[in-house]
Design a protein around this motif. Structure first.
Motif, mmCIF file in Angstrom:
data_model
loop_
_atom_site.group_PDB
_atom_site.id
_atom_site.type_symbol
_atom_site.label_atom_id
_atom_site.label_comp_id
_atom_site.label_asym_id
_atom_site.label_seq_id
_atom_site.Cartn_x
_atom_site.Cartn_y
_atom_site.Cartn_z
ATOM 1 N N MET A 1 -71.892 -9.009 16.140
ATOM 2 C CA MET A 1 -71.250 -8.132 17.114
ATOM 3 C C MET A 1 -71.116 -8.837 18.453
ATOM 4 N N LEU A 2 -72.169 -9.518 18.864
ATOM 5 C CA LEU A 2 -72.132 -10.241 20.132
ATOM 6 C C LEU A 2 -71.142 -11.394 20.073
ATOM 7 N N GLU A 3 -71.137 -12.104 18.952
ATOM 8 C CA GLU A 3 -70.248 -13.246 18.829
ATOM 9 C C GLU A 3 -68.784 -12.832 18.880
ATOM 10 N N LEU A 4 -68.476 -11.706 18.253
ATOM 11 C CA LEU A 4 -67.083 -11.290 18.135
ATOM 12 C C LEU A 4 -66.588 -10.413 19.274
ATOM 13 N N PHE A 5 -67.483 -9.632 19.888
ATOM 14 C CA PHE A 5 -67.017 -8.614 20.833
ATOM 15 C C PHE A 5 -67.606 -8.725 22.234
ATOM 16 N N ASP A 6 -68.554 -9.625 22.450
ATOM 17 C CA ASP A 6 -69.146 -9.779 23.783
ATOM 18 C C ASP A 6 -68.257 -10.693 24.620
ATOM 19 N N ASP A 7 -67.195 -10.137 25.161
ATOM 20 C CA ASP A 7 -66.193 -10.933 25.863
ATOM 21 C C ASP A 7 -66.728 -11.574 27.140
ATOM 22 N N ASP A 8 -67.628 -10.891 27.829
ATOM 23 C CA ASP A 8 -68.126 -11.442 29.095
ATOM 24 C C ASP A 8 -69.393 -12.279 28.907
ATOM 25 N N ASP A 9 -69.816 -12.450 27.649
ATOM 26 C CA ASP A 9 -70.968 -13.319 27.325
ATOM 27 C C ASP A 9 -72.221 -12.961 28.125
ATOM 28 N N ASP A 10 -72.464 -11.668 28.285
ATOM 29 C CA ASP A 10 -73.672 -11.274 29.013
ATOM 30 C C ASP A 10 -74.805 -10.892 28.069
ATOM 31 N N MET B 1 -60.874 -11.367 22.846
ATOM 32 C CA MET B 1 -60.880 -10.317 21.837
ATOM 33 C C MET B 1 -59.768 -10.514 20.819
ATOM 34 N N THR B 2 -58.736 -11.235 21.198
ATOM 35 C CA THR B 2 -57.586 -11.362 20.297
ATOM 36 C C THR B 2 -57.939 -12.085 19.012
ATOM 37 N N ASN B 3 -58.960 -12.934 19.059
ATOM 38 C CA ASN B 3 -59.301 -13.708 17.867
ATOM 39 C C ASN B 3 -60.328 -13.027 16.984
ATOM 40 N N SER B 4 -60.922 -11.920 17.446
ATOM 41 C CA SER B 4 -62.022 -11.319 16.692
ATOM 42 C C SER B 4 -61.578 -10.795 15.340
ATOM 43 N N LEU B 5 -60.443 -10.086 15.296
ATOM 44 C CA LEU B 5 -59.973 -9.539 14.032
ATOM 45 C C LEU B 5 -59.579 -10.659 13.082
ATOM 46 N N THR B 6 -58.993 -11.723 13.621
ATOM 47 C CA THR B 6 -58.626 -12.876 12.800
ATOM 48 C C THR B 6 -59.865 -13.493 12.174
ATOM 49 N N LYS B 7 -60.928 -13.615 12.969
ATOM 50 C CA LYS B 7 -62.181 -14.186 12.458
ATOM 51 C C LYS B 7 -62.766 -13.307 11.354
ATOM 52 N N ILE B 8 -62.746 -12.002 11.586
ATOM 53 C CA ILE B 8 -63.295 -11.064 10.600
ATOM 54 C C ILE B 8 -62.482 -11.118 9.320
ATOM 55 N N PHE B 9 -61.144 -11.147 9.454
ATOM 56 C CA PHE B 9 -60.282 -11.198 8.278
ATOM 57 C C PHE B 9 -60.539 -12.482 7.495
ATOM 58 N N ALA B 10 -60.696 -13.607 8.196
ATOM 59 C CA ALA B 10 -60.953 -14.880 7.521
ATOM 60 C C ALA B 10 -62.273 -14.830 6.766
ATOM 61 N N LEU B 11 -63.295 -14.228 7.396
ATOM 62 C CA LEU B 11 -64.590 -14.097 6.734
ATOM 63 C C LEU B 11 -64.475 -13.206 5.513
ATOM 64 N N ALA B 12 -63.762 -12.092 5.636
ATOM 65 C CA ALA B 12 -63.593 -11.184 4.508
ATOM 66 C C ALA B 12 -62.843 -11.866 3.378
ATOM 67 N N ALA B 13 -61.799 -12.620 3.716
ATOM 68 C CA ALA B 13 -61.012 -13.315 2.696
ATOM 69 C C ALA B 13 -61.856 -14.349 1.978
ATOM 70 N N ALA B 14 -62.653 -15.099 2.731
ATOM 71 C CA ALA B 14 -63.491 -16.128 2.115
ATOM 72 C C ALA B 14 -64.525 -15.503 1.198
ATOM 73 N N THR C 1 -67.256 -5.678 6.107
ATOM 74 C CA THR C 1 -67.808 -6.641 7.064
ATOM 75 C C THR C 1 -68.002 -5.998 8.432
ATOM 76 N N LEU C 2 -67.018 -5.205 8.854
ATOM 77 C CA LEU C 2 -67.121 -4.531 10.147
ATOM 78 C C LEU C 2 -68.166 -3.418 10.125
ATOM 79 N N GLU C 3 -68.222 -2.677 9.036
ATOM 80 C CA GLU C 3 -69.177 -1.572 8.957
ATOM 81 C C GLU C 3 -70.623 -2.068 8.927
ATOM 82 N N TYR D 1 -64.543 -2.682 19.360
ATOM 83 C CA TYR D 1 -65.048 -2.798 17.983
ATOM 84 C C TYR D 1 -64.564 -1.620 17.146
ATOM 85 N N GLN D 2 -64.675 -0.407 17.695
ATOM 86 C CA GLN D 2 -64.272 0.783 16.945
ATOM 87 C C GLN D 2 -62.776 0.764 16.656
#
Length: 201
Positions: A132-141, A1-14, A123-125, A152-153
């Motif tokens: 959502m699954l890629e960024l927040f599905d930590d247990d990959d189920d 989960m630690t990388n999810s916000l970083t990924k979102i920020f990078a996408l938003a910046a790009a 991007t989050l909204e 996510y919230q």
């Protein structure tokens, strides 16, 4: 989960940076009612003064001066004396420029920071189920659990808080600069640097 916000920020910046190599002036989303924001914006502007001065020197030596002056259009009223700005009708261009000057102004970095933060919230909204699954599905189920939904919230709330903070800091300057643009919400970095230079920002 630690990388999810970083990924979102990078996408938003790009997404934001790909839109145009200029300062994209979005309409202010908040009141920006903190007087402290003007002083902070001024500090940012002054901190970047040397870089902006070099930018303008490069523009002049590179033959871009006419283009910048043409882009500024009505903002060329910034050539007025300080006394002229201060005593101008508030609804006139010099008066609007004076109002912008009093906020402490904006740098290209300030504007991009606000726009990237806003894009991050968007991007989050508007996140898709796949994202959502890629960024927040930590247990990959393949499903988003209640705990993952809460994570996510939390990130969405954090992103919104950043936008609120930036708009409180720069909202007055954003609104004042937008008021001088008469509906046009784009201004190149070189033109913004020249405008700030003329206004002593």
């Amino acid at each position: 989960m630690t990388n999810s916000l970083t990924k979102i920020f990078a996408l938003a910046a790009a997404t934001t940076m790909a839109a145009a190599p200029s300062a994209l002036l979005a309409e202010p989303g908040g009141n920006g009612n903190g007087n402290g924001g003007g002083a902070s914006a001024a500090a940012h502007a002054n901190a970047g003064g040397n870089g902006h001065g070099q930018m303008m020197a490069d523009a002049r030596s590179g033959g871009q001066w006419g283009e910048i002056s043409s882009e500024l259009k009505g903002l060329n009223a910034s050539n007025a004396s300080q006394n002229g700005l201060e005593n101008a009708d508030p609804d006139s261009m010099p008066g609007r420029l004076y109002a912008y000057q009093q906020t402490g102004g904006l740098t290209i970095d300030d504007i991009q920071d606000v726009n990237v933060a806003r894009q991050e919230v968007a991007t989050l909204e508007d996140i898709t189920e796949e994202a959502m699954l890629e960024l927040f599905d930590d247990d990959d189920d393949g499903e988003i659990s209640e705990e993952e939904q809460e994570a996510y919230q939390e990130e969405l709330d954090a992103a919104r808080a950043i936008v609120d903070q930036l708009e409180e800091e720069f909202g007055d300057a954003y609104a004042a600069l937008a008021a001088t643009r008469e509906g046009s919400l784009t201004l190149s970095a070189e033109a913004l640097a020249e405008l700030n230079s003329r206004l002593g920002l």
